[in-house]
Structures are given as structure tokens and as C-alpha cells.
Design a protein around this motif. Structure first.
Motif, PDB file in Angstrom:
ATOM      1  N   LEU A  59      44.193  38.478  40.663  1.00  0.00           N
ATOM      2  CA  LEU A  59      43.140  38.089  39.615  1.00  0.00           C
ATOM      3  C   LEU A  59      41.846  38.816  39.904  1.00  0.00           C
ATOM      4  N   PHE A  60      41.163  39.293  38.739  1.00  0.00           N
ATOM      5  CA  PHE A  60      39.849  39.765  38.717  1.00  0.00           C
ATOM      6  C   PHE A  60      38.729  38.919  38.119  1.00  0.00           C
ATOM      7  N   ARG A  61      37.743  38.469  38.969  1.00  0.00           N
ATOM      8  CA  ARG A  61      36.680  37.658  38.396  1.00  0.00           C
ATOM      9  C   ARG A  61      35.501  38.390  38.679  1.00  0.00           C
ATOM     10  N   PRO A  62      34.644  38.119  37.567  1.00  0.00           N
ATOM     11  CA  PRO A  62      33.171  38.571  37.894  1.00  0.00           C
ATOM     12  C   PRO A  62      32.407  37.798  38.708  1.00  0.00           C
ATOM     13  N   LEU A  63      31.454  38.308  39.485  1.00  0.00           N
ATOM     14  CA  LEU A  63      30.607  37.566  40.355  1.00  0.00           C
ATOM     15  C   LEU A  63      30.075  36.442  39.832  1.00  0.00           C
ATOM     16  N   ARG A 105      44.180  45.684  33.129  1.00  0.00           N
ATOM     17  CA  ARG A 105      45.287  45.307  32.761  1.00  0.00           C
ATOM     18  C   ARG A 105      46.534  45.729  33.573  1.00  0.00           C
ATOM     19  N   ARG A 106      46.422  47.016  34.202  1.00  0.00           N
ATOM     20  CA  ARG A 106      47.203  47.555  35.070  1.00  0.00           C
ATOM     21  C   ARG A 106      47.150  46.740  36.454  1.00  0.00           C
ATOM     22  N   ASP A 107      46.406  46.561  36.900  1.00  0.00           N
ATOM     23  CA  ASP A 107      46.248  45.967  38.420  1.00  0.00           C
ATOM     24  C   ASP A 107      46.336  44.485  38.499  1.00  0.00           C
ATOM     25  N   GLY A 108      46.079  43.820  37.322  1.00  0.00           N
ATOM     26  CA  GLY A 108      46.298  42.337  37.548  1.00  0.00           C
ATOM     27  C   GLY A 108      45.791  41.629  36.284  1.00  0.00           C
ATOM     28  N   VAL A 109      45.018  40.432  36.298  1.00  0.00           N
ATOM     29  CA  VAL A 109      44.680  39.719  35.219  1.00  0.00           C
ATOM     30  C   VAL A 109      43.138  39.395  35.518  1.00  0.00           C
ATOM     31  N   LEU A 110      42.438  39.571  34.435  1.00  0.00           N
ATOM     32  CA  LEU A 110      41.073  39.401  34.365  1.00  0.00           C
ATOM     33  C   LEU A 110      40.684  37.770  34.080  1.00  0.00           C
ATOM     34  N   VAL A 111      40.331  36.957  34.800  1.00  0.00           N
ATOM     35  CA  VAL A 111      39.872  35.685  34.655  1.00  0.00           C
ATOM     36  C   VAL A 111      38.417  35.204  34.393  1.00  0.00           C
ATOM     37  N   PRO A 112      37.984  34.291  33.829  1.00  0.00           N
ATOM     38  CA  PRO A 112      38.927  33.437  33.245  1.00  0.00           C
ATOM     39  C   PRO A 112      39.417  33.609  31.913  1.00  0.00           C
ATOM     40  N   GLU A 113      40.353  33.005  31.564  1.00  0.00           N
ATOM     41  CA  GLU A 113      41.206  33.412  30.369  1.00  0.00           C
ATOM     42  C   GLU A 113      40.254  33.484  29.163  1.00  0.00           C
ATOM     43  N   GLY A 114      40.313  34.372  28.291  1.00  0.00           N
ATOM     44  CA  GLY A 114      39.426  34.573  27.169  1.00  0.00           C
ATOM     45  C   GLY A 114      38.293  35.670  27.205  1.00  0.00           C
ATOM     46  N   LEU A 115      37.929  35.829  28.670  1.00  0.00           N
ATOM     47  CA  LEU A 115      36.903  36.737  28.915  1.00  0.00           C
ATOM     48  C   LEU A 115      37.103  38.180  28.650  1.00  0.00           C
ATOM     49  N   HIS A 116      38.289  38.773  28.608  1.00  0.00           N
ATOM     50  CA  HIS A 116      38.623  40.098  28.102  1.00  0.00           C
ATOM     51  C   HIS A 116      38.255  40.229  26.533  1.00  0.00           C
ATOM     52  N   GLU A 117      38.979  39.368  25.968  1.00  0.00           N
ATOM     53  CA  GLU A 117      38.583  38.982  24.402  1.00  0.00           C
ATOM     54  C   GLU A 117      37.001  39.250  24.054  1.00  0.00           C
ATOM     55  N   MET A 118      36.521  38.387  24.877  1.00  0.00           N
ATOM     56  CA  MET A 118      35.050  37.996  24.586  1.00  0.00           C
ATOM     57  C   MET A 118      34.107  39.290  24.942  1.00  0.00           C
ATOM     58  N   PHE A 142      41.087  39.052  43.942  1.00  0.00           N
ATOM     59  CA  PHE A 142      41.833  37.939  44.689  1.00  0.00           C
ATOM     60  C   PHE A 142      43.130  37.489  44.414  1.00  0.00           C
ATOM     61  N   PRO A 143      44.044  37.502  45.424  1.00  0.00           N
ATOM     62  CA  PRO A 143      45.477  37.345  45.245  1.00  0.00           C
ATOM     63  C   PRO A 143      45.664  35.744  44.792  1.00  0.00           C
TER      64      PRO A 143
END
Length: 148
Positions: free
Chosen positions: A34-38, A127-140, A25-26
Motif C-alpha cells: 500500500l502507498f499512502r501520502p505522509l 499501479r504497477r507496484d501496489g495500491v494508492l490509499v485511501p480509496e478514491g485518492l488516485h481518482e481525486m 507499507f505492506p
């Protein structure tokens, strides 16, 4: 104007072969995708794991199993210029219908009628196409070896 409040939500990544399932979603204010899991809000008296099962059934009309908690994130963010604050229960689970994993994406609907176009994404495409949210999810997810 309503009083700001902390939301409690549950999301599910559905990790499979180095990819997770996300909805894009933009944010027109930040000019980024932004990308967020369901997932969605946890209702009063509802366990967060039950919220995931309910949300996925409501959004995609698909049964899931093997729901397991990965962790909790606290998310302070700004979306469309408005501040938000969420406690996020992060889950992984499996779709009961294995054919789901062969599809490029899944279509569904939010409770408000908005269309969902969920996509399988790996770490590089996120990473290439946007940002995974919430913050910290990618690291987790990286620390759990679910994403690179």
C-alpha cells in the motif's frame, strides 16, 4: 478491546512534475503493498492544515508552505485484517527547501519510532507496484491533473 472509532486524519501529496510523495507499507494479510501520502491524526482543537505542517515537521523535520486543501475522502478499509474508518483531509503543499525535489526519497520517523522511507511515485509506478490509499485518492488527483 478498544471500541472502534472514526479517525480524522490529514495527508499531503506534495505533487511535483507528475509525481507524489508516498510511504510504502505492506499488508501481509492481503499480500499487497500500500502507498499512502505522509500525514497523520488531527488533534483536538487543531485545524487540519496545521496538522499537516506539524506532521511533516515531526516526520521529516522539514518546513513546508503553500498548504492547500484538495478535498475530503471518507475511507472504509481493512488493514492487516482489521476494519478501519477515516475521514481524510487531502492537501497539497510545497517544501521550503527545493533540493528535496531532486532526491529519490526522504527518510524520517513516525511518532512511534517506525522508520519512514518516502518515495516520489508517478501514476504508473503506483499501479504497477501496489495500491494508492485511501480509496478514491488516485481518482481525486487525476481529476485535478496532479496524476495521470
Amino acid at each position: 478491546m478498544p471500541q472502534p472509532r472514526i479517525r480524522h486524519i490529514a495527508i499531503c501529496v506534495f505533487s511535483h512534475q507528475g509525481k507524489i510523495l508516498v510511504n510504502a507499507f505492506p499488508d501481509a494479510v492481503k499480500q499487497q503493498t500500500l502507498f499512502r501520502p505522509l500525514g497523520g491524526g488531527i488533534e483536538f482543537g487543531e485545524h487540519s492544515a496545521d496538522a499537516i505542517v506539524r506532521e511533516i515537521r515531526e516526520e521529516l523535520d522539514l518546513p513546508i508552505h503553500d498548504v492547500r486543501l484538495l478535498g475530503t475522502l471518507e475511507s472504509l478499509f481493512t488493514y492487516l485484517g482489521k476494519p478501519g474508518h477515516e475521514f481524510v483531509q487531502v492537501y497539497d503543499a510545497q517544501f521550503s527547501d527545493l533540493r528535496v525535489y531532486d532526491q529519490c526519497g526522504l527518510e524520517g520517523h513516525e511518532s512511534n519510532g517506525d522508520r519512514i522511507q518516502a518515495q516520489w511515485r508517478d501514476s504508473e509506478s503506483l499501479r504497477r507496484d501496489g495500491v494508492l490509499v485511501p480509496e478514491g485518492l488516485h481518482e481525486m488527483l487525476r481529476s485535478l491533473s496532479l496524476l495521470e
